[in-house]
Design an enzyme around this catalytic site. Structure first.
Site, short mmCIF file in Angstrom:
data_model
loop_
_atom_site.label_atom_id
_atom_site.label_comp_id
_atom_site.label_asym_id
_atom_site.label_seq_id
_atom_site.Cartn_x
_atom_site.Cartn_y
_atom_site.Cartn_z
N PRO A 98 37.09 45.08 42.13
CA PRO A 98 37.81 45.37 43.46
C PRO A 98 37.06 44.88 44.53
CG PRO A 98 36.91 47.64 42.60
CD PRO A 98 36.57 46.50 41.51
N GLY A 102 32.14 47.17 47.70
CA GLY A 102 30.80 47.29 47.59
C GLY A 102 30.09 47.04 46.26
N GLY A 104 30.04 43.92 45.03
CA GLY A 104 29.58 42.70 44.74
C GLY A 104 30.63 41.83 44.27
N SER A 105 32.00 41.93 44.48
CA SER A 105 32.81 41.05 44.18
C SER A 105 32.73 39.68 44.53
CB SER A 105 34.18 41.47 44.67
OG SER A 105 35.27 40.52 44.65
N SER A 106 32.31 39.39 45.87
CA SER A 106 32.13 38.14 46.47
C SER A 106 30.97 37.35 45.75
CB SER A 106 31.74 38.11 47.84
OG SER A 106 30.78 38.68 48.14
N ALA A 107 29.83 38.01 45.41
CA ALA A 107 28.65 37.51 44.82
C ALA A 107 29.03 37.14 43.36
CB ALA A 107 27.44 38.32 44.73
N ALA A 108 29.66 37.99 42.55
CA ALA A 108 29.99 37.53 41.26
C ALA A 108 31.17 36.31 41.07
CB ALA A 108 30.81 38.75 40.61
N ASP A 149 23.00 41.06 45.45
CA ASP A 149 24.21 40.77 44.73
C ASP A 149 24.10 39.70 43.98
OD1 ASP A 149 24.86 43.07 46.44
OD2 ASP A 149 26.85 42.34 46.96
#
Lengths: 318, 318
Positions: A98, A102, A104-108, A149
């Protein structure tokens, strides 16, 4: 030529906020992943598509920077610059994580993008190269991220992080537990929360110094508990950590309700995860109790995830 | 011959629990009082009547110890022994202080009883004598009380207390603020809470040492804020203190709801007061905002009190 890579999201178990002042924090990778397909195409520029956002955008040079897909493009761009191969590309993003949670979507997405783009252009990067390039894309999103992240998303498993000392991999078997994550439904504002904590800390340094010291020691004890497989102790320490987050002013009625519902339903521990003020709480559950905890949380939260800690970091897919 | 004395209840503003380990705490007297009439009578023994409990009991020698009125009798008895005058008595108790609320009802009754009994028998005791005799009655109720309750009830105003250092009177003008107290409706069990905190502290000494240190420094800062009339700072410190109480495991969903409702309604600060697990929360309010806070709390609490800090300790009445 096409390549697919995926990378996991993360959950901070202890130490958020305190990590800003060089206390240790502990994060784990989870089995929600972002997947990215990079494909060499004819024509010009880099087209980025996101299934979850329902958006597509073609980027050329450094434009358009205002697009929410710009960080993905930026990850592709720095990767091509790093490997010294440039090509028109299509980059497709599919993510189970989601966004703005928090987790870590953007880092993944950045980690998976770096790996997929390099491989599509014929280069297999080492993990530390992937992590460093993803960090640069994270800087675009978050200003000055801690680096937790992109690291946890690249390597998977569990890490202890301390600003001046970097990362330490924790050896641990998380198979006895699952994590339940519940959304407060309140928007997160990490920057605002960090600024509020900083103001309070500056006003009462004599109180906050030992409080931060307690948080640091708590993270060390939590690391030991993880390596010993003592999840009962980890849960107790997560509860104490939640109180310290309440003390520095980042909790509220909704987050407290979620935390106490989870504990009462049998979680070993429950706390805010991430910046607080909104976002998610995380509950540590012995396997077999996670559904009872999830059920209790679904009564008061519209988004509840039951996840496993995952040893798997970035990987290439067929 | 008859004499009437009254004494105030109290609220702990900061430091409960941490005071057990020799950190400072701060308590204030409030304008809810216990009143006791002592009357020399014919016959034998001491008859104790309580308007609030709807009970009457005649005591002789050391019996009956099982009566809930025994501590009142005991206060009368030690007073007569101390002044060296014995007489059959009637002791009538009238109290505005909710019993078993953490507001020092039993200490206020003991203080007023000691003063009224001595005066009825022709002796006017000094304040320190009254406080010491009341402490002995408190031992009957609480085992090993800190001595905060009898002290604040005898002297009134605000005091800082530390186990090894005793009491320090704070010079303060509380006229800009009022306190709003709201009942969680959950039973208090001070002994159980203290034991639970002790277990957790023994298990994680390296975490709890700096945490208690933070609580101690917080009480010192709160004392300075009170003497400076800086109630905004006092409120912020009470909020931090609440988080530390959450960290040591004495909060729950109901207490958190009360605390956050009070803060959202405009309280300068709000926290558990007393042992936690149940009992009351206290909200610090600028005059003019207390009714808004009380209204918000009445929506979720069946007993809400709006009180003033009172400079007045034990006094004789006509």
């Amino acid at each position: 030529m096409s390549a697919v890579a995926s990378a996991p999201g993360k959950v901070i178990l202890v130490g958020e906020h305190f990590v800003v002042e060089n206390e240790p924090a502990i994060a784990v990778a989870i089995n929600l992943r972002a997947r990215v397909r990079a494909t060499k195409v004819e024509g010009e520029g880099v087209e980025v598509r996101s299934r979850e956002l329902g958006l597509a955008q073609v980027f050329r040079g450094d434009e358009p920077r205002s697009s929410p897909l710009y960080p993905v493009y930026f990850a592709a761009k720095v990767t091509m610059e790093y490997i010294g191969v440039e090509s028109p590309l299509r980059v497709e993003v599919f993510s189970d994580i989601p966004p703005a949670s928090g987790m870590g979507s953007s880092a993944a997405v950045a980690v998976a993008t770096v790996a997929a783009v390099a491989k599509a252009l014929g280069v297999k990067l080492a993990e530390d190269e992937i992590s460093r390039l993803a960090y640069r894309a994270e800087e675009i999103v978050h200003g000055k991220p801690s680096g937790i992240d992109n690291t946890i998303s690249t390597y998977g498993g569990a890490i202890a992080y301390r600003k001046t000392e970097g990362f330490l991999r924790l050896e641990a078997d998380f198979s006895p537990i699952r994590l339940v994550l519940a959304d407060s439904g309140l928007p997160r504002s990490t920057g605002e929360m960090v600024a509020r904590v900083r103001r309070l800390k500056a006003k009462y340094p004599r109180v906050f110094e030992p409080l931060y010291h307690a948080a640091g020691r708590l993270a060390i004890e939590a690391g030991k508990a993880i390596e010993a497989g003592n999840f009962r102790a980890l849960g107790e320490l997560m509860n104490v950590n939640h109180g310290l987050l309440s003390a520095i002013g980042v909790s509220n009625e909704v987050l407290e309700r979620l935390v106490y519902r989870a504990r009462e339903a049998g979680a070993l521990g429950a706390k805010i995860t991430g910046a607080g003020g909104g976002g998610f709480i995380v509950a540590l559950c012995e396997k077999g109790s996670e559904e009872r905890v999830a059920k209790a949380l679904r009564e008061v939260s519209s988004r509840v995830f039951v996840v496993d800690v995952s040893g798997e970091g970035v990987r290439y897919e067929e």
